[in-house]
Design a protein around this motif. Structure first.
Motif, PDB file in Angstrom:
ATOM      1  N   ILE A   1       0.889  -1.166   0.000  1.00  0.00           N
ATOM      2  CA  ILE A   1       0.000   0.000   0.000  1.00  0.00           C
ATOM      3  C   ILE A   1       0.918   1.204   0.000  1.00  0.00           C
ATOM      4  O   ILE A   1       1.760   1.350   0.901  1.00  0.00           O
ATOM      5  CB  ILE A   1      -0.921   0.000   1.232  1.00  0.00           C
ATOM      6  N   ASN A   2       0.781   2.073  -0.996  1.00  0.00           N
ATOM      7  CA  ASN A   2       1.713   3.187  -1.144  1.00  0.00           C
ATOM      8  C   ASN A   2       1.083   4.546  -0.812  1.00  0.00           C
ATOM      9  O   ASN A   2       1.442   5.553  -1.406  1.00  0.00           O
ATOM     10  CB  ASN A   2       2.316   3.205  -2.552  1.00  0.00           C
ATOM     11  N   ALA A   3       0.174   4.562   0.142  1.00  0.00           N
ATOM     12  CA  ALA A   3      -0.457   5.804   0.599  1.00  0.00           C
ATOM     13  C   ALA A   3      -0.747   5.663   2.083  1.00  0.00           C
ATOM     14  O   ALA A   3      -0.859   4.545   2.597  1.00  0.00           O
ATOM     15  CB  ALA A   3      -1.746   6.063  -0.169  1.00  0.00           C
ATOM     16  N   PRO A   4      -0.856   6.780   2.792  1.00  0.00           N
ATOM     17  CA  PRO A   4      -1.212   6.686   4.212  1.00  0.00           C
ATOM     18  C   PRO A   4      -2.588   6.050   4.379  1.00  0.00           C
ATOM     19  O   PRO A   4      -3.488   6.258   3.554  1.00  0.00           O
ATOM     20  CB  PRO A   4      -1.240   8.142   4.676  1.00  0.00           C
TER      21      PRO A   4
ATOM     22  N   LEU B   1     -13.716  -4.990  -0.564  1.00  0.00           N
ATOM     23  CA  LEU B   1     -13.985  -3.975  -1.578  1.00  0.00           C
ATOM     24  C   LEU B   1     -15.425  -3.489  -1.444  1.00  0.00           C
ATOM     25  O   LEU B   1     -16.343  -4.077  -2.026  1.00  0.00           O
ATOM     26  CB  LEU B   1     -13.760  -4.556  -2.973  1.00  0.00           C
ATOM     27  N   PRO B   2     -15.644  -2.424  -0.665  1.00  0.00           N
ATOM     28  CA  PRO B   2     -17.007  -1.887  -0.566  1.00  0.00           C
ATOM     29  C   PRO B   2     -17.425  -1.281  -1.911  1.00  0.00           C
ATOM     30  O   PRO B   2     -16.608  -0.649  -2.580  1.00  0.00           O
ATOM     31  CB  PRO B   2     -16.894  -0.791   0.493  1.00  0.00           C
ATOM     32  N   PRO B   3     -18.690  -1.471  -2.310  1.00  0.00           N
ATOM     33  CA  PRO B   3     -19.128  -0.936  -3.606  1.00  0.00           C
ATOM     34  C   PRO B   3     -19.133   0.595  -3.600  1.00  0.00           C
ATOM     35  O   PRO B   3     -19.457   1.221  -2.594  1.00  0.00           O
ATOM     36  CB  PRO B   3     -20.542  -1.490  -3.754  1.00  0.00           C
ATOM     37  N   HIS B   4     -18.729   1.178  -4.697  1.00  0.00           N
ATOM     38  CA  HIS B   4     -18.777   2.625  -4.936  1.00  0.00           C
ATOM     39  C   HIS B   4     -17.922   3.448  -3.980  1.00  0.00           C
ATOM     40  O   HIS B   4     -18.046   4.658  -3.945  1.00  0.00           O
ATOM     41  CB  HIS B   4     -20.216   3.149  -4.907  1.00  0.00           C
ATOM     42  N   ALA B   5     -17.083   2.835  -3.187  1.00  0.00           N
ATOM     43  CA  ALA B   5     -16.228   3.584  -2.263  1.00  0.00           C
ATOM     44  C   ALA B   5     -14.857   3.793  -2.905  1.00  0.00           C
ATOM     45  O   ALA B   5     -14.375   2.934  -3.641  1.00  0.00           O
ATOM     46  CB  ALA B   5     -16.073   2.828  -0.945  1.00  0.00           C
ATOM     47  N   PRO B   6     -14.207   4.919  -2.606  1.00  0.00           N
ATOM     48  CA  PRO B   6     -12.870   5.159  -3.148  1.00  0.00           C
ATOM     49  C   PRO B   6     -11.781   4.443  -2.347  1.00  0.00           C
ATOM     50  O   PRO B   6     -10.609   4.596  -2.614  1.00  0.00           O
ATOM     51  CB  PRO B   6     -12.723   6.675  -3.034  1.00  0.00           C
ATOM     52  N   PHE B   7     -12.191   3.668  -1.369  1.00  0.00           N
ATOM     53  CA  PHE B   7     -11.235   2.982  -0.497  1.00  0.00           C
ATOM     54  C   PHE B   7     -11.548   1.498  -0.442  1.00  0.00           C
ATOM     55  O   PHE B   7     -12.606   1.043  -0.845  1.00  0.00           O
ATOM     56  CB  PHE B   7     -11.268   3.578   0.915  1.00  0.00           C
ATOM     57  N   LEU B   8     -10.592   0.738   0.074  1.00  0.00           N
ATOM     58  CA  LEU B   8     -10.809  -0.659   0.414  1.00  0.00           C
ATOM     59  C   LEU B   8     -10.467  -0.811   1.883  1.00  0.00           C
ATOM     60  O   LEU B   8      -9.828   0.057   2.471  1.00  0.00           O
ATOM     61  CB  LEU B   8      -9.981  -1.593  -0.477  1.00  0.00           C
TER      62      LEU B   8
ATOM     63  N   THR C   1      -6.625   2.869  -5.150  1.00  0.00           N
ATOM     64  CA  THR C   1      -5.514   2.977  -6.094  1.00  0.00           C
ATOM     65  C   THR C   1      -4.159   2.757  -5.441  1.00  0.00           C
ATOM     66  O   THR C   1      -3.155   2.631  -6.136  1.00  0.00           O
ATOM     67  CB  THR C   1      -5.519   4.359  -6.773  1.00  0.00           C
ATOM     68  N   SER C   2      -4.107   2.676  -4.110  1.00  0.00           N
ATOM     69  CA  SER C   2      -2.820   2.532  -3.419  1.00  0.00           C
ATOM     70  C   SER C   2      -2.378   1.082  -3.252  1.00  0.00           C
ATOM     71  O   SER C   2      -1.234   0.824  -2.896  1.00  0.00           O
ATOM     72  CB  SER C   2      -2.877   3.201  -2.046  1.00  0.00           C
ATOM     73  N   LEU C   3      -3.260   0.123  -3.505  1.00  0.00           N
ATOM     74  CA  LEU C   3      -2.940  -1.293  -3.303  1.00  0.00           C
ATOM     75  C   LEU C   3      -2.352  -1.891  -4.571  1.00  0.00           C
ATOM     76  O   LEU C   3      -2.924  -1.767  -5.655  1.00  0.00           O
ATOM     77  CB  LEU C   3      -4.188  -2.082  -2.921  1.00  0.00           C
ATOM     78  N   SER C   4      -1.193  -2.541  -4.423  1.00  0.00           N
ATOM     79  CA  SER C   4      -0.574  -3.288  -5.521  1.00  0.00           C
ATOM     80  C   SER C   4      -0.278  -4.697  -5.040  1.00  0.00           C
ATOM     81  O   SER C   4       0.377  -4.876  -4.009  1.00  0.00           O
ATOM     82  CB  SER C   4       0.744  -2.641  -5.946  1.00  0.00           C
TER      83      SER C   4
END
Length: 141
Positions: A17-20, A86-93, A49-52
């Motif tokens: 994860i490359n974000a706080p 993975l919550p639907p429609h959320a910008p986070f996981l 977008t931070s998860l690889s």
């Protein structure tokens, strides 16, 4: 800590994860109880977008959430370790704290889905509790 790494118990799945992390919470919903074997799930919010995934391929199980939409729960297909949701429609996981290599610096800020918690689930005194999903962004975010 901005960059974090994690993976499953057998080592087949690795991720970074490359974000706080945005917040840490404790989910007491019945799906989390089933995934954890009875207890609540300790999770951190991370931008999607931070998860690889750096090794392997997680399997995802989908089930209906309170919204009626599908929620994805990623896990290792070899050892079964829960990894993220993975919550639907959320910008986070929601990343499972147990899947992170280092999590000692993380402290829950809130408890959600407490209406589903059995009386033996521990609650952190002084932390906000929500019977279902809290408003977004959660308090303290």
């Amino acid at each position: 800590m901005t960059n974090r790494s994690g993976g499953c118990a057998c080592g087949a799945i690795r991720f970074t994860i490359n974000a706080p992390l945005m917040n840490v919470g404790v989910c007491h919903c019945t799906d989390c109880q089933k995934a954890s074997g009875g207890g609540p799930n300790y999770v951190a919010l991370a931008p999607k977008t931070s998860l690889s995934v750096t090794k392997g391929e997680a399997k995802t199980y989908f089930s209906k959430g309170d919204s009626g939409e599908d929620v994805g729960r990623a896990f290792c297909p070899d050892c079964g370790t829960p990894l993220w949701s993975l919550p639907p429609h959320a910008p986070f996981l929601t990343v499972k704290l147990g899947a992170l290599d280092h999590n000692a610096d993380l402290t829950p800020a809130l408890h959600l889905y407490t209406a589903s918690a059995p009386p033996w689930h521990l609650m952190h005194e002084g932390r906000p509790t929500f019977p279902k999903m809290p408003p977004f962004p959660p308090p303290g975010a």
